[in-house]
Design a protein around this motif. Structure first.
Motif, mmCIF file in Angstrom:
data_model
loop_
_atom_site.group_PDB
_atom_site.id
_atom_site.type_symbol
_atom_site.label_atom_id
_atom_site.label_comp_id
_atom_site.label_asym_id
_atom_site.label_seq_id
_atom_site.Cartn_x
_atom_site.Cartn_y
_atom_site.Cartn_z
ATOM 1 N N HIS B 26 0.837 -1.196 0.000
ATOM 2 C CA HIS B 26 0.000 0.000 0.000
ATOM 3 C C HIS B 26 0.871 1.246 0.000
ATOM 4 C CE1 HIS B 26 -3.682 -2.272 0.410
ATOM 5 N NE2 HIS B 26 -3.098 -3.011 1.329
ATOM 6 N N MET B 27 1.966 1.184 -0.748
ATOM 7 C CA MET B 27 2.894 2.313 -0.836
ATOM 8 C C MET B 27 2.677 3.109 -2.122
ATOM 9 S SD MET B 27 6.363 0.520 0.664
ATOM 10 C CE MET B 27 6.218 -1.038 -0.207
ATOM 11 N N GLY B 28 1.674 2.706 -2.926
ATOM 12 C CA GLY B 28 1.442 3.393 -4.191
ATOM 13 C C GLY B 28 2.455 3.034 -5.254
ATOM 14 N N HIS B 29 3.181 1.935 -5.039
ATOM 15 C CA HIS B 29 4.168 1.506 -6.026
ATOM 16 C C HIS B 29 3.476 0.968 -7.268
ATOM 17 C CE1 HIS B 29 7.696 0.963 -2.961
ATOM 18 N NE2 HIS B 29 7.268 2.211 -3.054
ATOM 19 N N ARG B 30 4.113 1.204 -8.428
ATOM 20 C CA ARG B 30 3.462 0.834 -9.688
ATOM 21 C C ARG B 30 4.092 -0.382 -10.360
ATOM 22 N NH1 ARG B 30 -0.462 4.220 -11.034
ATOM 23 N NH2 ARG B 30 -1.234 2.223 -11.777
ATOM 24 N N ALA B 31 5.135 -0.915 -9.782
ATOM 25 C CA ALA B 31 5.722 -2.137 -10.324
ATOM 26 C C ALA B 31 5.800 -3.171 -9.203
ATOM 27 C CB ALA B 31 7.111 -1.894 -10.903
ATOM 28 N N SER B 55 5.070 -7.179 -17.769
ATOM 29 C CA SER B 55 6.084 -6.614 -18.659
ATOM 30 C C SER B 55 7.279 -7.538 -18.832
ATOM 31 C CB SER B 55 6.551 -5.244 -18.148
ATOM 32 O OG SER B 55 7.184 -5.365 -16.890
ATOM 33 N N ILE B 56 7.495 -8.420 -17.872
ATOM 34 C CA ILE B 56 8.621 -9.347 -17.987
ATOM 35 C C ILE B 56 8.191 -10.729 -17.511
ATOM 36 C CG2 ILE B 56 10.887 -9.955 -17.058
ATOM 37 C CD1 ILE B 56 11.537 -7.008 -16.965
ATOM 38 N N ASN B 57 8.498 -11.726 -18.325
ATOM 39 C CA ASN B 57 8.315 -13.123 -17.961
ATOM 40 C C ASN B 57 9.613 -13.823 -18.317
ATOM 41 O OD1 ASN B 57 7.854 -15.880 -17.984
ATOM 42 N ND2 ASN B 57 5.794 -15.713 -18.808
ATOM 43 N N GLU B 58 10.379 -14.167 -17.288
ATOM 44 C CA GLU B 58 11.717 -14.702 -17.534
ATOM 45 C C GLU B 58 11.681 -16.188 -17.858
ATOM 46 O OE1 GLU B 58 14.345 -13.180 -18.012
ATOM 47 O OE2 GLU B 58 14.412 -11.303 -16.903
ATOM 48 N N SER B 59 10.907 -16.542 -18.890
ATOM 49 C CA SER B 59 10.859 -17.938 -19.361
ATOM 50 C C SER B 59 10.542 -18.900 -18.228
ATOM 51 C CB SER B 59 12.197 -18.340 -20.006
ATOM 52 O OG SER B 59 12.496 -17.462 -21.064
ATOM 53 N N VAL B 60 9.585 -18.512 -17.414
ATOM 54 C CA VAL B 60 9.188 -19.340 -16.279
ATOM 55 C C VAL B 60 8.201 -20.402 -16.772
ATOM 56 C CG1 VAL B 60 8.059 -19.294 -14.019
ATOM 57 C CG2 VAL B 60 9.508 -17.382 -14.727
ATOM 58 N N SER B 94 8.300 -1.565 -6.487
ATOM 59 C CA SER B 94 9.086 -0.350 -6.666
ATOM 60 C C SER B 94 8.170 0.780 -7.092
ATOM 61 C CB SER B 94 10.221 -0.548 -7.665
ATOM 62 O OG SER B 94 9.730 -0.904 -8.941
ATOM 63 N N LEU B 95 8.628 1.996 -6.808
ATOM 64 C CA LEU B 95 7.766 3.172 -6.969
ATOM 65 C C LEU B 95 7.295 3.359 -8.404
ATOM 66 C CD1 LEU B 95 6.478 5.669 -5.724
ATOM 67 C CD2 LEU B 95 8.621 6.893 -6.132
ATOM 68 N N SER B 96 8.244 3.418 -9.323
ATOM 69 C CA SER B 96 7.853 3.644 -10.710
ATOM 70 C C SER B 96 7.883 2.314 -11.440
ATOM 71 C CB SER B 96 8.771 4.677 -11.357
ATOM 72 O OG SER B 96 10.115 4.318 -11.203
ATOM 73 N N GLY B 97 7.718 2.338 -12.708
ATOM 74 C CA GLY B 97 7.567 1.101 -13.457
ATOM 75 C C GLY B 97 8.860 0.339 -13.604
ATOM 76 N N THR B 98 8.856 -0.589 -14.531
ATOM 77 C CA THR B 98 10.020 -1.430 -14.776
ATOM 78 C C THR B 98 11.244 -0.558 -14.989
ATOM 79 O OG1 THR B 98 8.553 -2.958 -15.901
ATOM 80 C CG2 THR B 98 10.892 -3.293 -16.195
ATOM 81 N N GLY B 99 12.317 -0.942 -14.391
ATOM 82 C CA GLY B 99 13.544 -0.168 -14.515
ATOM 83 C C GLY B 99 13.923 0.509 -13.233
ATOM 84 N N SER B 100 13.037 0.482 -12.252
ATOM 85 C CA SER B 100 13.375 1.079 -10.964
ATOM 86 C C SER B 100 14.510 0.308 -10.312
ATOM 87 C CB SER B 100 12.172 1.057 -10.036
ATOM 88 O OG SER B 100 11.143 1.853 -10.534
ATOM 89 N N TYR B 101 15.405 1.046 -9.683
ATOM 90 C CA TYR B 101 16.533 0.392 -9.032
ATOM 91 C C TYR B 101 16.210 0.008 -7.599
ATOM 92 C CZ TYR B 101 16.682 5.234 -7.597
ATOM 93 O OH TYR B 101 16.328 6.469 -7.134
ATOM 94 N N GLU B 102 15.244 0.695 -6.989
ATOM 95 C CA GLU B 102 14.988 0.543 -5.562
ATOM 96 C C GLU B 102 13.777 -0.364 -5.368
ATOM 97 O OE1 GLU B 102 14.396 4.317 -3.846
ATOM 98 O OE2 GLU B 102 14.529 3.629 -1.773
#
Lengths: 113, 114
Positions: B26-31, B55-60, B94-102
């Motif tokens: 419930h932190m408002g994260h989008r990813a 956005s990502i499916n690592e061949s699971v 993570s806060l923003s979409g794919t590519g967030s480092y945190e």
């Protein structure tokens, strides 16, 4: 060759010592460099991140990135028994729309009282 | 609220069972992310949802099926698993979409397949 290499340890140090943890990587596209701490049976906890080369300090922790050598470090000053955990480096890159977020194998650290 | 919660904490299932893992933030994260972690190994990325879209499916393998009902919830549906699928399953956001480092991780669900 693995994309991210990290010595698994274990590394044992006396309380109060300065700890140096390191990772090397092979892909020059990595842009963000993170350090996580993971206690046994818990999820990883983000400690620090850096973007590109340079140093970043937060309390007893200092993160260094040397992109020319593809080498990152985490220093812990005045180490405490509560710092005993596994430390994971992680790196991320956005390669033409392909996202990569890769963890090192983790270094187990034990700080002895 | 600054945490990611996961339920259940532990799960034991047979190879013919169907079960689901749940993750909530419930932190408002989008990813939101699913990782698999075997003992003494690093987390391995499985799936990423960015703005509620996969956005990502690592061949699971298809016996793992993710679902993102809304921006706060992430499920992982499990069916016909193998003993080698036993691991700690971690959810992160993570806060923003794919590519967030945190990324913020939950405590994980420890899964045992018998």
């Amino acid at each position: 060759q693995k994309e991210v290499e990290q010595d698994p340890g274990p590394l044992s140090v006396p309380e109060g010592a300065i700890v140096s943890l390191n990772c090397t990587y092979s892909n020059s596209a990595f842009q963000y460099f993170m350090w996580y701490r993971q206690y046994s049976r818990k999820g990883p906890e983000l400690l620090m991140y850096t973007y590109s080369s340079g140093n970043k300090e937060d309390g007893r922790f200092t993160a260094q990135v040397d992109k020319s050598s593809k080498y990152i470090s985490l220093f812990i000053r005045d180490s405490q028994p509560s710092d005993s955990a596994t430390y994971l480096c992680a790196m991320s890159a956005d390669l033409s729309g392909t996202y990569k977020y890769i963890f090192g194998t983790g270094t187990r650290l034990k700080v002895l009282a | 609220d600054t945490e990611v919660t996961q339920t259940p904490k532990h799960l034991v299932m047979g190879m013919t069972n169907k079960k689901s893992l749940k993750c909530e933030q419930h932190m408002g994260h989008r990813a939101m992310y699913w990782y698999k972690q075997k003992a003494k190994k690093p987390p391995e990325l499985m799936f990423v949802y960015s703005y509620e879209k996969l956005s990502i499916n690592e061949s699971v393998p298809s016996r793992f099926s993710p679902e993102c009902p809304n921006s706060s919830l992430l499920n992982l549906h499990l069916h016909a698993l193998q003993p080698e699928d036993s691991a700690l399953y971690l959810c992160a956001s993570s806060l923003s979409g794919t590519g967030s480092y945190e990324q913020y991780f939950g405590p994980g669900t420890r899964l045992t397949v018998t």
